[in-house]
Design an enzyme around this catalytic site. Structure first.
Site, PDB file in Angstrom:
ATOM      1  N   CYS A  69       0.874  -1.172   0.000  1.00 24.97           N
ATOM      2  CA  CYS A  69       0.000   0.000   0.000  1.00 24.97           C
ATOM      3  C   CYS A  69       0.915   1.227   0.000  1.00 24.97           C
ATOM      4  O   CYS A  69       1.768   1.366   0.887  1.00 24.97           O
ATOM      5  CB  CYS A  69      -0.864  -0.026   1.255  1.00 24.97           C
ATOM      6  N   CYS A 188      -0.522   3.421  -6.556  1.00 22.86           N
ATOM      7  CA  CYS A 188      -1.525   2.915  -5.616  1.00 22.86           C
ATOM      8  C   CYS A 188      -1.834   1.503  -6.088  1.00 22.86           C
ATOM      9  O   CYS A 188      -2.098   1.288  -7.278  1.00 22.86           O
ATOM     10  CB  CYS A 188      -2.790   3.770  -5.640  1.00 22.86           C
TER      11      CYS A 188
HETATM   12  N1  DGL Z   1      -3.762   0.420  -2.099  1.00 23.57           N
HETATM   13  C1  DGL Z   1      -3.567   1.627  -1.319  1.00 23.57           C
HETATM   14  C2  DGL Z   1      -2.374   2.412  -1.879  1.00 23.57           C
HETATM   15  O1  DGL Z   1      -1.560   1.829  -2.546  1.00 23.57           O
HETATM   16  C3  DGL Z   1      -4.849   2.359  -1.268  1.00 23.57           C
HETATM   17  C4  DGL Z   1      -4.923   3.340  -0.180  1.00 23.57           C
HETATM   18  C5  DGL Z   1      -6.309   3.664   0.276  1.00 23.57           C
HETATM   19  O2  DGL Z   1      -6.876   2.872   1.003  1.00 23.57           O
HETATM   20  O3  DGL Z   1      -6.778   4.765  -0.028  1.00 23.57           O
HETATM   21  O4  DGL Z   1      -2.193   3.562  -1.663  1.00 23.57           O
END
Ligand code: DGL
Length: 270
Positions: A69, A188
């Site tokens: 993440c 993301c």
């Molecule tokens: N997959 C997360 C990232 O890479 C998402 C973050 C979120 O929950 O907004 O930033």
């Protein structure tokens, strides 16, 4: 086990590549679906939530935890590595997804103009411009936050026609910042699920980097360089999936994009 953590489903795009490139290891995935999205939350909240999830994964027997993440990597990784890990698990390791992405971007861009698409949290943290400047001071970085994109994925609306509006809007805003952008990092881990639509609205000459294979390659290298960690990892091919929200919903939404059926369990974090 190797722990893989994300605020929700996005980290599965990274785990999928781990399992493809490093199938022999044992993995435990934790999605904090009950508290997703992280991208619009404060530094303190993302740090607290991430720490609770990392503590949980170490409690499950993980020796190495990957924050799959960007938001958590941007806002919590350094504190966890420096402040919490020595007490929580002195022999354990926590790694993020930003550094591996930054390390390879110089090999893609010809113009030296790189675009970053990420959450509000990742963009505001300035982690990408700061880290890219350390390794490639000649690269200019342009960022665009896409606040709706994670919600589209988490609510399983990412393939619907309504998603096109938000995808087109943010790509246009990014590309308006520089006509010379030739490389975009999807910063993301949820965004690869929107890749078809992102590709549709991005000129073909622009290279789009997704993080799954990049982080996976980086993990391969890391395990070669750190046999003391590699030797502590289970190698029975076990896969455990955990979510802080409904396992039924998790299994239904997550299985198609993990590419295999998933049976998750609900966990309560202390
Ligand atoms: N997959 C997360 C990232 O890479 C998402 C973050 C979120 O929950 O907004 O930033």
């Amino acid at each position: 086990m190797i722990g893989v953590f994300d605020s929700g489903y996005g980290g599965l795009t990274v785990l999928k590549e781990f399992v493809r490139q490093l199938p022999g290891y044992d993995y435990c995935y934790l999605g904090d679906n009950a508290r997703t999205p992280y991208g619009t939350r404060s530094f303190e909240t993302v740090y607290r939530y991430t720490l609770e999830c990392v503590q949980h994964l170490f409690g499950q027997g993980c020796k190495l935890v990957i924050l799959a993440c960007n938001t958590a990597s941007a806002k919590a990784l350094r504190n966890i590595q420096q402040r919490d890990l020595p007490e929580m698990s002195p022999d354990g390791r926590v790694l993020g997804v930003i550094r591996p992405s930054v390390e390879i971007v110089g090999t893609y861009t010809q113009t030296g103009h790189v675009g970053i698409l990420g959450t509000v949290g990742t963009v505001q943290s300035m982690s990408y411009p700061i880290e890219i400047a350390k390794l490639n001071p000649h690269i200019r970085v342009f960022q665009e936050a896409c606040p709706m994109w994670v919600s589209l994925v988490e609510s399983n609306e990412h393939q619907q026609a309504g998603a096109d509006y938000f995808v087109r809007q943010h790509i246009n805003r990014l590309l308006q910042q520089s006509a010379a952008i030739d490389t975009i990092i999807l910063a993301c881990t949820h965004y690869p699920l929107l890749l078809d639509k992102i590709r549709q609205y991005t000129p073909e000459r622009i290279c789009i980097i997704t993080q799954g294979h990049v982080v996976s390659q980086s993990l391969c290298d890391y395990l070669h360089r750190h046999p003391e960690i590699e030797q502590t990892l289970g190698k029975t091919g076990k896969r455990i999936f955990q979510t802080t929200d409904s396992p039924e919903i998790f299994d239904r939404f997550a299985s198609p994009f993990f590419g295999a059926s998933i049976q998750s369990a609900k966990v309560t974090l202390r």
